[in-house]
Design a protein around this motif. Structure first.
Motif, PDB file in Angstrom:
ATOM      1  N   THR A   5      36.311  30.579  25.656  1.00 30.35           N
ATOM      2  CA  THR A   5      37.328  31.577  25.961  1.00 30.35           C
ATOM      3  C   THR A   5      37.367  31.915  27.446  1.00 30.35           C
ATOM      4  O   THR A   5      38.409  32.330  27.949  1.00 30.35           O
ATOM      5  CB  THR A   5      37.110  32.868  25.139  1.00 30.35           C
ATOM      6  N   GLN A   6      36.257  31.719  28.152  1.00 27.40           N
ATOM      7  CA  GLN A   6      36.209  32.017  29.582  1.00 27.40           C
ATOM      8  C   GLN A   6      35.219  31.084  30.274  1.00 27.40           C
ATOM      9  O   GLN A   6      34.379  30.455  29.637  1.00 27.40           O
ATOM     10  CB  GLN A   6      35.794  33.471  29.839  1.00 27.40           C
TER      11      GLN A   6
ATOM     12  N   ALA B 161      32.850  41.573  31.351  1.00 24.86           N
ATOM     13  CA  ALA B 161      34.261  41.709  31.739  1.00 24.86           C
ATOM     14  C   ALA B 161      35.030  40.435  31.398  1.00 24.86           C
ATOM     15  O   ALA B 161      36.142  40.493  30.861  1.00 24.86           O
ATOM     16  CB  ALA B 161      34.380  42.018  33.227  1.00 24.86           C
ATOM     17  N   ALA B 162      34.436  39.283  31.675  1.00 26.97           N
ATOM     18  CA  ALA B 162      35.102  38.015  31.363  1.00 26.97           C
ATOM     19  C   ALA B 162      35.268  37.837  29.859  1.00 26.97           C
ATOM     20  O   ALA B 162      36.319  37.399  29.390  1.00 26.97           O
ATOM     21  CB  ALA B 162      34.303  36.850  31.941  1.00 26.97           C
TER      22      ALA B 162
ATOM     23  N   SER C 118      35.587  40.151  27.683  1.00 25.41           N
ATOM     24  CA  SER C 118      36.523  41.135  27.123  1.00 25.41           C
ATOM     25  C   SER C 118      37.977  40.723  27.322  1.00 25.41           C
ATOM     26  O   SER C 118      38.866  41.276  26.692  1.00 25.41           O
ATOM     27  CB  SER C 118      36.286  42.518  27.738  1.00 25.41           C
ATOM     28  N   GLN C 119      38.227  39.738  28.195  1.00 21.82           N
ATOM     29  CA  GLN C 119      39.596  39.244  28.386  1.00 21.82           C
ATOM     30  C   GLN C 119      40.015  38.463  27.149  1.00 21.82           C
ATOM     31  O   GLN C 119      39.256  37.651  26.636  1.00 21.82           O
ATOM     32  CB  GLN C 119      39.692  38.366  29.624  1.00 21.82           C
ATOM     33  N   GLN C 120      41.213  38.713  26.687  1.00 22.20           N
ATOM     34  CA  GLN C 120      41.695  38.090  25.457  1.00 22.20           C
ATOM     35  C   GLN C 120      42.093  36.629  25.620  1.00 22.20           C
ATOM     36  O   GLN C 120      41.975  35.850  24.699  1.00 22.20           O
ATOM     37  CB  GLN C 120      42.903  38.879  24.915  1.00 22.20           C
ATOM     38  N   GLU C 121      42.595  36.269  26.787  1.00 22.43           N
ATOM     39  CA  GLU C 121      43.117  34.937  27.002  1.00 22.43           C
ATOM     40  C   GLU C 121      42.320  34.207  28.065  1.00 22.43           C
ATOM     41  O   GLU C 121      41.891  34.807  29.036  1.00 22.43           O
ATOM     42  CB  GLU C 121      44.555  35.047  27.518  1.00 22.43           C
TER      43      GLU C 121
ATOM     44  N   ARG D  74      41.810  32.234  31.293  1.00 23.72           N
ATOM     45  CA  ARG D  74      42.565  32.101  32.543  1.00 23.72           C
ATOM     46  C   ARG D  74      41.721  31.275  33.497  1.00 23.72           C
ATOM     47  O   ARG D  74      40.946  31.815  34.266  1.00 23.72           O
ATOM     48  CB  ARG D  74      42.872  33.470  33.150  1.00 23.72           C
TER      49      ARG D  74
ATOM     50  N   ALA E  67      41.826  32.101  37.352  1.00 19.77           N
ATOM     51  CA  ALA E  67      41.226  33.346  37.838  1.00 19.77           C
ATOM     52  C   ALA E  67      39.780  33.123  38.275  1.00 19.77           C
ATOM     53  O   ALA E  67      39.356  33.637  39.293  1.00 19.77           O
ATOM     54  CB  ALA E  67      41.276  34.415  36.749  1.00 19.77           C
ATOM     55  N   GLU E  68      39.030  32.345  37.519  1.00 13.82           N
ATOM     56  CA  GLU E  68      37.640  32.127  37.860  1.00 13.82           C
ATOM     57  C   GLU E  68      37.484  31.168  39.039  1.00 13.82           C
ATOM     58  O   GLU E  68      36.591  31.308  39.844  1.00 13.82           O
ATOM     59  CB  GLU E  68      36.863  31.568  36.663  1.00 13.82           C
TER      60      GLU E  68
END
Length: 178
Positions: free
Chosen positions: A100-101, A114-115, A117-120, A122, A125-126
């Motif tokens: 997921t992240q 924090a990563a 907890s993101q739903q999608e 991305r 971003a990372e």
């Protein structure tokens, strides 16, 4: 009172797992640590976490090999791939496999949560994050090789192709932040 959220850490870095495990436990998570993909698979046969962090590069199988097993155990599991060897290609592979992240190391407990907890997912971003400096990458690599040689400075120096005294001087310096 609710039960603590099960959290799996899969990483072969003993220091990192100890620090992260302690930080997550203080935040109310029920943490289990696996030092390899094989050990994580054994844990999954009897226990299913809600959240997981997986190191990309470990001794033996890559953390990417574990992602399908984690996803099969729970389609809702939050899976974060951590790596000191961040690249767009590995980030895309991780996301395609079901992570997921994706975060580059070093990352602390707050950044990890924090990563997750993101739903999608991305990927961009990372990757936009400031890459590690050459000095930091060198320090991380030295620490990994030192750990692989059980703290033996002479063996580590030989493995790195560096003079033992040079390695000792580098080890005396404090690690750079980035």
């Amino acid at each position: 009172m609710t039960d603590p959220t099960p959290f799996l850490i899969v990483d072969d870095d003993a220091t990192f797992t100890r620090v992260l495990s302690r930080a997550l436990t203080r935040r109310g998570y029920a943490v289990k640590v696996a030092r390899s993909v094989e050990e994580a698979r054994r844990l999954l046969s009897e226990w299913v976490p809600v959240l997981a962090t997986v190191d990309l590069k470990m001794e033996g199988a890559s953390g990417l090999a574990l992602i399908p097993d984690l996803r099969a155990a729970s389609g809702e599991m939050g899976i974060l791939v951590l790596t000191g060897y961040a690249s767009i290609a590995t980030a895309v592979d991780a996301i395609k496999l079901g992570a997921t992240q994706y975060l580059p190391k070093p990352a602390d407990a707050d950044q990890i949560l924090a990563a997750l907890s993101q739903q999608e997912a991305r990927v961009e971003a990372e990757i936009e994050a400031q890459p590690m400096s050459v000095d930091r990458l060198e320090w991380e690599h030295i620490q990994k090789v030192l750990s692989e040689h059980d703290g033996n400075i002479s063996a580590t120096a030989r493995a790195l192709g560096m003079h033992r005294r040079t390695l000792q001087r580098k080890l005396l310096k404090r690690p750079v932040r980035r």
